[in-house]
Write a protein that holds these residues in place. Structure first.
Motif, PDB file in Angstrom:
ATOM      1  N   LYS A 440       0.822  -1.204   0.000  1.00 26.18           N
ATOM      2  CA  LYS A 440       0.000   0.000   0.000  1.00 26.18           C
ATOM      3  C   LYS A 440       0.863   1.264   0.000  1.00 26.18           C
ATOM      4  N   ILE A 441       1.848   1.293   0.888  1.00 23.21           N
ATOM      5  CA  ILE A 441       2.682   2.496   0.973  1.00 23.21           C
ATOM      6  C   ILE A 441       3.533   2.652  -0.294  1.00 23.21           C
ATOM      7  N   ALA A 442       4.000   1.542  -0.831  1.00 18.23           N
ATOM      8  CA  ALA A 442       4.796   1.620  -2.063  1.00 18.23           C
ATOM      9  C   ALA A 442       3.979   2.285  -3.164  1.00 18.23           C
ATOM     10  N   LYS A 443       2.696   1.939  -3.220  1.00 23.73           N
ATOM     11  CA  LYS A 443       1.830   2.514  -4.245  1.00 23.73           C
ATOM     12  C   LYS A 443       1.629   4.014  -3.979  1.00 23.73           C
ATOM     13  N   GLU A 444       1.364   4.336  -2.729  1.00 22.74           N
ATOM     14  CA  GLU A 444       1.144   5.742  -2.350  1.00 22.74           C
ATOM     15  C   GLU A 444       2.369   6.601  -2.692  1.00 22.74           C
ATOM     16  N   LEU A 445       3.513   5.988  -2.493  1.00 18.45           N
ATOM     17  CA  LEU A 445       4.767   6.692  -2.698  1.00 18.45           C
ATOM     18  C   LEU A 445       4.856   7.220  -4.130  1.00 18.45           C
ATOM     19  N   ASP A 446       4.281   6.448  -5.043  1.00 15.02           N
ATOM     20  CA  ASP A 446       4.299   6.861  -6.446  1.00 15.02           C
ATOM     21  C   ASP A 446       3.285   7.944  -6.754  1.00 15.02           C
ATOM     22  N   ASN A 447       2.188   7.932  -5.996  1.00 12.12           N
ATOM     23  CA  ASN A 447       1.076   8.807  -6.381  1.00 12.12           C
ATOM     24  C   ASN A 447       0.846   9.997  -5.475  1.00 12.12           C
ATOM     25  N   ASN A 448       1.425   9.939  -4.315  1.00 11.58           N
ATOM     26  CA  ASN A 448       1.055  10.935  -3.314  1.00 11.58           C
ATOM     27  C   ASN A 448       2.297  11.673  -2.800  1.00 11.58           C
ATOM     28  N   LEU A 449       2.383  12.924  -3.190  1.00 11.09           N
ATOM     29  CA  LEU A 449       3.569  13.713  -2.854  1.00 11.09           C
ATOM     30  C   LEU A 449       3.753  13.836  -1.338  1.00 11.09           C
ATOM     31  N   LYS A 450       2.641  14.022  -0.641  1.00 12.46           N
ATOM     32  CA  LYS A 450       2.714  14.203   0.808  1.00 12.46           C
ATOM     33  C   LYS A 450       3.346  12.983   1.477  1.00 12.46           C
ATOM     34  N   VAL A 451       2.928  11.804   1.031  1.00 15.30           N
ATOM     35  CA  VAL A 451       3.474  10.581   1.617  1.00 15.30           C
ATOM     36  C   VAL A 451       4.967  10.497   1.331  1.00 15.30           C
ATOM     37  N   LYS A 452       5.330  10.874   0.123  1.00 17.78           N
ATOM     38  CA  LYS A 452       6.737  10.850  -0.251  1.00 17.78           C
ATOM     39  C   LYS A 452       7.550  11.783   0.654  1.00 17.78           C
ATOM     40  N   GLN A 453       6.993  12.947   0.893  1.00 16.82           N
ATOM     41  CA  GLN A 453       7.693  13.903   1.748  1.00 16.82           C
ATOM     42  C   GLN A 453       7.788  13.398   3.183  1.00 16.82           C
ATOM     43  N   ASP A 454       6.685  12.808   3.648  1.00 18.54           N
ATOM     44  CA  ASP A 454       6.699  12.253   5.004  1.00 18.54           C
ATOM     45  C   ASP A 454       7.830  11.236   5.140  1.00 18.54           C
ATOM     46  N   ILE A 455       7.920  10.369   4.155  1.00 19.99           N
ATOM     47  CA  ILE A 455       8.911   9.301   4.254  1.00 19.99           C
ATOM     48  C   ILE A 455      10.325   9.850   4.149  1.00 19.99           C
ATOM     49  N   GLU A 456      10.505  10.819   3.292  1.00 17.73           N
ATOM     50  CA  GLU A 456      11.840  11.444   3.211  1.00 17.73           C
ATOM     51  C   GLU A 456      12.211  12.076   4.553  1.00 17.73           C
ATOM     52  N   ALA A 457      11.227  12.735   5.152  1.00 16.10           N
ATOM     53  CA  ALA A 457      11.489  13.407   6.429  1.00 16.10           C
ATOM     54  C   ALA A 457      11.828  12.393   7.518  1.00 16.10           C
ATOM     55  N   ILE A 458      11.120  11.276   7.494  1.00 19.76           N
ATOM     56  CA  ILE A 458      11.398  10.242   8.496  1.00 19.76           C
ATOM     57  C   ILE A 458      12.810   9.690   8.312  1.00 19.76           C
ATOM     58  N   LYS A 459      13.148   9.392   7.073  1.00 16.89           N
ATOM     59  CA  LYS A 459      14.475   8.843   6.814  1.00 16.89           C
ATOM     60  C   LYS A 459      15.541   9.828   7.254  1.00 16.89           C
ATOM     61  N   GLN A 460      15.260  11.073   6.952  1.00 19.61           N
ATOM     62  CA  GLN A 460      16.238  12.084   7.286  1.00 19.61           C
ATOM     63  C   GLN A 460      16.472  12.134   8.785  1.00 19.61           C
ATOM     64  N   ARG A 461      15.365  12.144   9.499  1.00 17.50           N
ATOM     65  CA  ARG A 461      15.499  12.235  10.948  1.00 17.50           C
ATOM     66  C   ARG A 461      16.181  10.996  11.488  1.00 17.50           C
ATOM     67  N   LEU A 462      15.875   9.892  10.871  1.00 20.71           N
ATOM     68  CA  LEU A 462      16.426   8.619  11.311  1.00 20.71           C
ATOM     69  C   LEU A 462      17.941   8.589  11.141  1.00 20.71           C
ATOM     70  N   TYR A 463      18.391   9.022   9.997  1.00 19.28           N
ATOM     71  CA  TYR A 463      19.814   8.833   9.685  1.00 19.28           C
ATOM     72  C   TYR A 463      20.674  10.024  10.073  1.00 19.28           C
ATOM     73  N   ILE A 464      20.092  11.184  10.124  1.00 19.92           N
ATOM     74  CA  ILE A 464      20.938  12.339  10.361  1.00 19.92           C
ATOM     75  C   ILE A 464      20.680  12.949  11.715  1.00 19.92           C
ATOM     76  N   ASN A 465      19.417  13.132  11.983  1.00 22.92           N
ATOM     77  CA  ASN A 465      19.052  13.925  13.139  1.00 22.92           C
ATOM     78  C   ASN A 465      18.974  13.071  14.398  1.00 22.92           C
ATOM     79  N   ALA A 466      18.328  11.912  14.217  1.00 22.36           N
ATOM     80  CA  ALA A 466      17.996  11.124  15.390  1.00 22.36           C
ATOM     81  C   ALA A 466      19.221  10.485  16.015  1.00 22.36           C
ATOM     82  N   VAL A 467      19.043   9.848  17.078  1.00 19.79           N
ATOM     83  CA  VAL A 467      20.001   9.121  17.896  1.00 19.79           C
ATOM     84  C   VAL A 467      21.003  10.013  18.591  1.00 19.79           C
TER      85      VAL A 467
END
Ligand code: ADP
Ligand code: MG
Length: 467
Positions: A440-467
């Motif tokens: 479901k999310i893979a599909k959304e990722l292609d069609n929904n800009l907001k979801v794409k941005q959410d996921i980018e933001a999460i990854k960013q926080r995960l790898y750069i900001n978090a911990v």
């Protein structure tokens, strides 16, 4: 290459491997003041910094210096001095205008820069840095709303949206927009009294005013101004007395229709240990998010930065860089500084190959640190403001099910976990649920800009900001 340019390139590398707080603490007001025959002298502001750098970062600094100068460094010494004085007396040739900016990395407190663009002083003593303007901000899909809101506030302070609350991940332009508002107002009215301050500084200021019995001074300073710009407000979470003081400051300014603008790494609701009355006030006006730039915006930003630095790179190379460095704009700038430093030093024309070579096997291309499933759950829970027990629980309500699905998707994509163990991780669900969520999310990722941005933001926080 001047010593300053060299040091900027070193900082650009170090910044990628060190947490932001550490980076700012230990590398503020440092600089290379001499480099001769394999002997480098680093200027540091105090003995404490020297001891710490020597103990913790000595080898890393040497390696980085060697990598960039491509010469062995036999000896690295530290000299305690005021950087400005040291630069004046050192034999470093002054940086030519239009080359690398000095210390572009310490944006949380630009007024503390060793030197910087000319700062616009005003009565309050806390200044905005004139290098941040609306003109040199490149607007992309992820920043459209925040940019428009910031402009509206600068056009009609205290009237348009009060407060304006800008949130989003690290290095995405929050501080830039915040200060651009200040600069815009100063341009219209040089008498306008503006206070730009990080929430951390506000808190320290408050505490020392209490300690020194200067509470009235503190109040005068913060409550009799036209515009209050507070950076990284999430910092006051859990600090009760600072929150109390900020609450009164806010009310006083708001009542007089004085504009308040805040930035944060997350929306008000998702700031833990922030008083409800503050959360609700932060939501009075306008809340705008900034999210990671898409490819076209990254290219446009690189073009702009190249033009500012009078450094020519052809568009194929810019596209290559934009596809390697995806996470945020600070890293994009760091990458560009590195490319400039490298090619100017070697005196060669940049090509796709030389640029690519700079980023293979380097920290920039592998910003991924190892991340645990728990960290991922924590980040998503904080971003969406949904407690972990609810995410693990039974509810199928969309606002809870959606973050849960995102977690499942990322556990698969980023941590390469099996579907059964993902189900297990999310409160003992069936593996088919995990598969469904992923699809479901893979599909959304292609069609929904907001979801794409959410996921980018999460990854960013995960790898750069978090911990
Ligand atoms: P944040 O406060 O969100 O962590 P900053 O505002 O400090 O990020 O931005 C990091 C660097 O990137 C700054 O040098 C800033 O000028 C630059 N920058 C960020 N966004 C943009 C943009 N859209 N256009 C041009 N420069 C940008
Ligand atoms: Mg910032």
């Amino acid at each position: 290459m001047t010593h300053d340019e060299l040091w900027q390139a070193v900082l650009a590398e170090l910044e990628l491997t060190i947490s932001k707080a550490n980076f700012i603490t230990w590398f503020k007001n440092t600089g290379v003041i001499a480099l001769e025959e394999g002997r480098a002298i680093l200027c540091v502001p105090n003995a404490f910094t020297r001891a710490w750098l020597e103990k913790k970062y000595h080898q890393q600094i040497i390696k980085s210096l060697e990598r960039i100068t491509e010469r062995p460094i036999r000896k690295l010494e530290y000299r305690i001095d005021n950087l400005k004085n040291a630069l004046k007396t050192s034999f470093s040739p002054p940086a030519a205008p239009g080359t690398l900016e000095r210390a572009p990395h310490f944006s949380p407190e630009p007024m503390a820069l060793p030197t910087g663009g000319p700062s616009t002083a005003n009565g309050s003593g806390f200044t905005v840095n004139s290098k941040y303007s609306f003109d040199n901000f490149v607007v992309g899909k992820g920043t459209e709303l925040a940019y428009a809101a910031a402009q509206a506030v600068a056009a009609r302070p205290g009237v348009a949206y009060n407060p304006l609350f800008i949130y989003g991940g690290v290095g995405l332009g929050k501080t830039h927009l915040l200060q651009a508002i200040g600069n815009e107002l100063l341009k219209k009215n040089a008498q306008c009294s503006i206070m730009y301050v990080s929430a951390e500084k506000f808190s320290n200021d408050f505490i020392s005013s209490i300690r020194e019995g200067q509470a009235k001074d503190f109040q005068n300073r913060y409550r009799h101004i036209d515009l209050l710009l507070i950076d990284d407000i999430q910092f006051i979470a859990g600090k009760d007395r600072t929150q109390e003081s900020f609450f009164h400051t806010f009310n006083e300014l708001h009542q007089q229709n004085k504009q308040v603008v805040l930035t944060s790494d997350r929306p008000p609701k998702a700031i833990p240990a922030l008083e409800d009355r503050l959360k609700s006030r932060f939501e009075w006006g306008m809340i705008a998010d900034v999210s990671a730039p898409d490819f076209e915006t990254r290219v446009a930003i690189l073009e702009k930065k190249c033009a500012e630095k009078a450094f020519a790179l052809d568009s194929k190379i810019l596209q290559t860089v934009a596809s390697i460095v995806q996470s945020n704009i600070r890293e994009l700038e760091g990458a560009l500084n590195r490319i400039m430093a490298f090619h100017q030093l070697k005196n060669i024309e940049p090509t796709i190959e030389t640029v690519k070579a700079l980023f293979t096997n380097s920290e920039a291309s592998s910003t991924k640190k190892s991340v645990t499933s728990q960290q991922l759950v924590d980040v998503v829970s904080a971003m969406f403001g949904i407690p972990i027990n609810e995410i693990m629980g039974k509810s199928r309500e969309k606002k809870i099910a959606f973050p849960r699905q995102i977690i499942m998707f990322l556990l698969r994509e980023e941590l390469k976990m099996s579907y059964p163990s993902i189900g297990e991780e999310l409160g003992g669900r069936d593996h088919t649920t995990a598969m469904h969520a992923h699809e479901k999310i893979a599909k959304e990722l292609d069609n929904n800009l907001k979801v794409k941005q959410d996921i980018e933001a999460i990854k960013q926080r995960l790898y750069i900001n978090a911990v």
